[in-house]
Design a protein around this motif. Structure first.
Motif, PDB file in Angstrom:
ATOM      1  N   ARG A   1       8.873   9.706  -9.238  1.00 44.48           N
ATOM      2  CA  ARG A   1       7.773   9.642  -8.273  1.00 44.48           C
ATOM      3  C   ARG A   1       6.423   9.724  -8.990  1.00 44.48           C
ATOM      4  O   ARG A   1       5.507   8.968  -8.710  1.00 44.48           O
ATOM      5  N   ARG A   2       6.324  10.627  -9.954  1.00 45.31           N
ATOM      6  CA  ARG A   2       5.071  10.775 -10.703  1.00 45.31           C
ATOM      7  C   ARG A   2       4.769   9.524 -11.535  1.00 45.31           C
ATOM      8  O   ARG A   2       3.617   9.105 -11.642  1.00 45.31           O
ATOM      9  N   ALA A   3       5.796   8.938 -12.126  1.00 48.19           N
ATOM     10  CA  ALA A   3       5.611   7.716 -12.919  1.00 48.19           C
ATOM     11  C   ALA A   3       5.127   6.576 -12.027  1.00 48.19           C
ATOM     12  O   ALA A   3       4.238   5.805 -12.422  1.00 48.19           O
ATOM     13  N   GLN A   4       5.678   6.468 -10.826  1.00 45.30           N
ATOM     14  CA  GLN A   4       5.248   5.427  -9.896  1.00 45.30           C
ATOM     15  C   GLN A   4       3.812   5.650  -9.453  1.00 45.30           C
ATOM     16  O   GLN A   4       3.037   4.698  -9.338  1.00 45.30           O
ATOM     17  N   GLN A   5       3.435   6.901  -9.222  1.00 47.66           N
ATOM     18  CA  GLN A   5       2.054   7.211  -8.841  1.00 47.66           C
ATOM     19  C   GLN A   5       1.087   6.827  -9.960  1.00 47.66           C
ATOM     20  O   GLN A   5       0.040   6.244  -9.713  1.00 47.66           O
ATOM     21  N   GLN A   6       1.447   7.153 -11.186  1.00 49.05           N
ATOM     22  CA  GLN A   6       0.595   6.815 -12.332  1.00 49.05           C
ATOM     23  C   GLN A   6       0.451   5.308 -12.458  1.00 49.05           C
ATOM     24  O   GLN A   6      -0.629   4.796 -12.718  1.00 49.05           O
ATOM     25  N   GLN A   7       1.555   4.595 -12.274  1.00 46.69           N
ATOM     26  CA  GLN A   7       1.544   3.144 -12.390  1.00 46.69           C
ATOM     27  C   GLN A   7       0.638   2.535 -11.317  1.00 46.69           C
ATOM     28  O   GLN A   7      -0.133   1.625 -11.600  1.00 46.69           O
ATOM     29  N   GLN A   8       0.701   3.051 -10.102  1.00 51.11           N
ATOM     30  CA  GLN A   8      -0.136   2.553  -9.019  1.00 51.11           C
ATOM     31  C   GLN A   8      -1.605   2.826  -9.286  1.00 51.11           C
ATOM     32  O   GLN A   8      -2.468   2.014  -8.969  1.00 51.11           O
ATOM     33  N   GLN A   9      -1.914   3.984  -9.862  1.00 52.94           N
ATOM     34  CA  GLN A   9      -3.299   4.320 -10.169  1.00 52.94           C
ATOM     35  C   GLN A   9      -3.876   3.467 -11.285  1.00 52.94           C
ATOM     36  O   GLN A   9      -5.072   3.210 -11.332  1.00 52.94           O
ATOM     37  N   GLN A  10      -3.014   3.013 -12.196  1.00 50.91           N
ATOM     38  CA  GLN A  10      -3.473   2.221 -13.338  1.00 50.91           C
ATOM     39  C   GLN A  10      -3.631   0.746 -13.009  1.00 50.91           C
ATOM     40  O   GLN A  10      -4.299   0.026 -13.725  1.00 50.91           O
ATOM     41  N   GLN A  11      -3.005   0.289 -11.922  1.00 50.97           N
ATOM     42  CA  GLN A  11      -3.100  -1.131 -11.566  1.00 50.97           C
ATOM     43  C   GLN A  11      -4.490  -1.416 -11.018  1.00 50.97           C
ATOM     44  O   GLN A  11      -4.995  -0.692 -10.155  1.00 50.97           O
TER      45      GLN A  11
END
Length: 168
Positions: free
Chosen positions: A153-163
């Motif tokens: 979940r945290r990895a997905q959140q980070q990925q969304q923030q970086q896009q």
């Protein structure tokens, strides 16, 4: 023989040490919604359990505070009317030694909650029984799976923030 003595001493020094210093209820809430709303008639309860975990380093060397957050809710299966809500934050302070730094985070969020679980299970059972309902006995929790879900979940959140956003 002298070669095995240093090896044995090194193994003894690097052995993981885990001890519960103390444990306590940080926050506890039980709402008997059925009694408040005078719910009557045919009720078929449906339980939902949510679990969260938190960890923080304490000022004392090798000590960590682990907080397990449980939310147990019951609704009437037929119409979704709430029956009860139980929330408990249960904390433990642990003294942990000789865990490699790269393994410390999963160790704290898997092994420590596993040690606290029987106490939380008893609290949930007692609170629901004392609240006028059959005792809720929580099923054993797979803390490894919970940890993996949280990391994902945290990895997905980070990925969304970086896009970058599509607007220019």
């Amino acid at each position: 023989m002298s070669e095995t003595e240093p090896k044995g001493a090194a193994e003894q020094q690097s052995q993981v040490k885990l001890r519960i210093v103390t444990q306590f209820i940080r926050d506890l809430s039980f709402e008997n919604i059925a009694a408040q709303k005078n719910l009557q008639g045919d009720v078929t309860p449906e339980l939902a359990v949510e679990i969260g975990m938190d960890v923080r380093k304490r000022p004392t060397d090798d000590q960590y505070e682990i907080v397990n957050k449980y939310k147990v809710s019951s609704k009437n299966k037929a119409d979704g009317t709430p029956i009860f809500l139980l929330e408990v934050d249960y904390a433990g302070i642990f003294h942990v030694e000789n865990v490699p730094e790269d393994q410390l985070h999963p160790f704290l969020l898997i092994e420590c909650p596993r040690m606290l679980f029987p106490y939380v299970r008893r609290i949930v059972s007692d609170m629901t029984r004392d609240g006028g309902f059959p005792p809720v006995n929580l099923e054993p929790v797979d803390f490894v799976a919970l940890y993996r879900q949280e990391i994902l979940r945290r990895a997905q959140q980070q990925q969304q923030q970086q896009q970058p956003s599509g607007n220019v």
